[in-house]
Design an enzyme around this catalytic site. Structure first.
Site: not given
Ligand SMILES: NC(=O)c1ccc[n+]([C@@H]2O[C@H](COP(=O)([O-])OP(=O)(O)OC[C@H]3O[C@@H](n4cnc5c(N)ncnc54)[C@H](OP(=O)(O)O)[C@@H]3O)[C@@H](O)[C@H]2O)c1
Length: 259
Positions: A149, A153
């Site tokens: 994750y 990002k």
């Protein structure tokens, strides 16, 4: 016709962006994208009399993009004034606990879909258009147990910053929105589906969707390139600009255990 396109509009931040942008009378139509049709229908009802076009699509599927492209091309004189890429999800857990297919889906949505949406809407933008890429303060450093994750990002933040520079001569703004944990969306419960050990148990000073949407829309209108919409993300950004990554990884582990 001036339109706003919002992905992830069926809940959380995406839905909140639609609600707040609905106050802008210059937007003539909202294109709302997510998988859950009934949620999109409910938002359309809530936003009435504003006009909404609902696109119930799974953005991890490549055939979703030509479908959006065709609808954009079919309308003469269309201007995309806002593109908000809010669709995204996270997973908490070790890389051995999270299956490879889920991680691939996460990368497809958080990275590929955001880039595809940006590329296919750019020909319909002009001076004064805004692109909001919803990143996270997880983009500022590698984070164990949020590994894929945080990396997804970081990709989106890097993409947004470079794209913003490319598009500056055309006066199209790109704002990377990098909030800390938001407590009132579905994101945390979704991310915890793989957190068998309760790795991130308490999330002190988590912010709210309404604050993040309000502050980031204001930042976009003020041509800000990276928006940290709450105190924790602002502090995180400063620390990660000063400290080396190996220290930050260690610090994030201590923070996770203590919080
Ligand atoms: N909440 C936080 O703590 C936090 C913090 C920092 C950054 N963010 C970022 O903020 C963004 C919005 O998250 P949120 O907090 O609003 O979470 P959320 O309430 O779970 O919203 C996620 C949205 O993404 C959509 N989505 C998920 N999979 C999709 C797919 N395959 N195709 C199309 N749409 C899909 C969901 O709709 P459907 O399920 O109907 O498809 C939903 O509308 C995400 O990018 C997230 O990474 C969140």
């Amino acid at each position: 016709m001036n339109i706003a396109i919002i992905t992830g509009a069926s809940s959380g931040l995406g839905r909140e962006y639609a609600r707040q942008l609905a106050q802008d009378e210059s937007i003539e139509e909202f294109w709302l994208i997510a998988r859950r049709t009934e949620r999109l229908e409910a938002l359309k009802e809530e936003l009435a009399p504003r006009t909404c076009r609902l696109l119930a699509l799974d953005l991890t599927q490549m055939d979703s993009f030509p479908c959006i492209e065709k609808q954009l091309a079919a309308l003469k004189g269309l201007e995309v004034r806002w593109l908000i890429n809010a669709a995204g999800f996270g997973r908490i857990g070790s890389c051995s606990e999270i299956d490879a297919a889920t991680t691939a889906r996460l990368i497809d949505l958080n990275c590929r879909a955001a880039v595809m949406m940006t590329q296919l809407t750019l020909p319909f933008m002009s001076a004064g258009s805004h692109i909001l890429e919803i990143c996270s303060c997880a983009a500022f450093q590698p984070i164990p147990f949020l590994t894929a994750y945080a990396a997804s990002k970081a990709f989106l933040l890097s993409y947004s910053r470079a794209l913003g520079q490319e598009l500056a001569p055309q006066h199209i703004d790109v704002t990377a929105v990098c909030p800390y944990w938001i407590k009132d969306t579905e994101f945390i419960s979704e991310a915890r589906k793989t957190d068998r050990q309760g790795l991130f148990h308490s999330l002190p000073l988590a912010t709210t969707q309404s604050e993040v949407a309000q502050r980031s829309l204001r930042a976009a209108r003020n041509h800000i390139k990276v928006c940290t919409p709450d105190a924790m993300s602002f502090l995180h950004r400063i620390l990660t600009a000063i400290l080396p990554h190996n220290v930050l990884i260690y610090a994030s582990e201590i923070y996770r255990r203590l919080s």
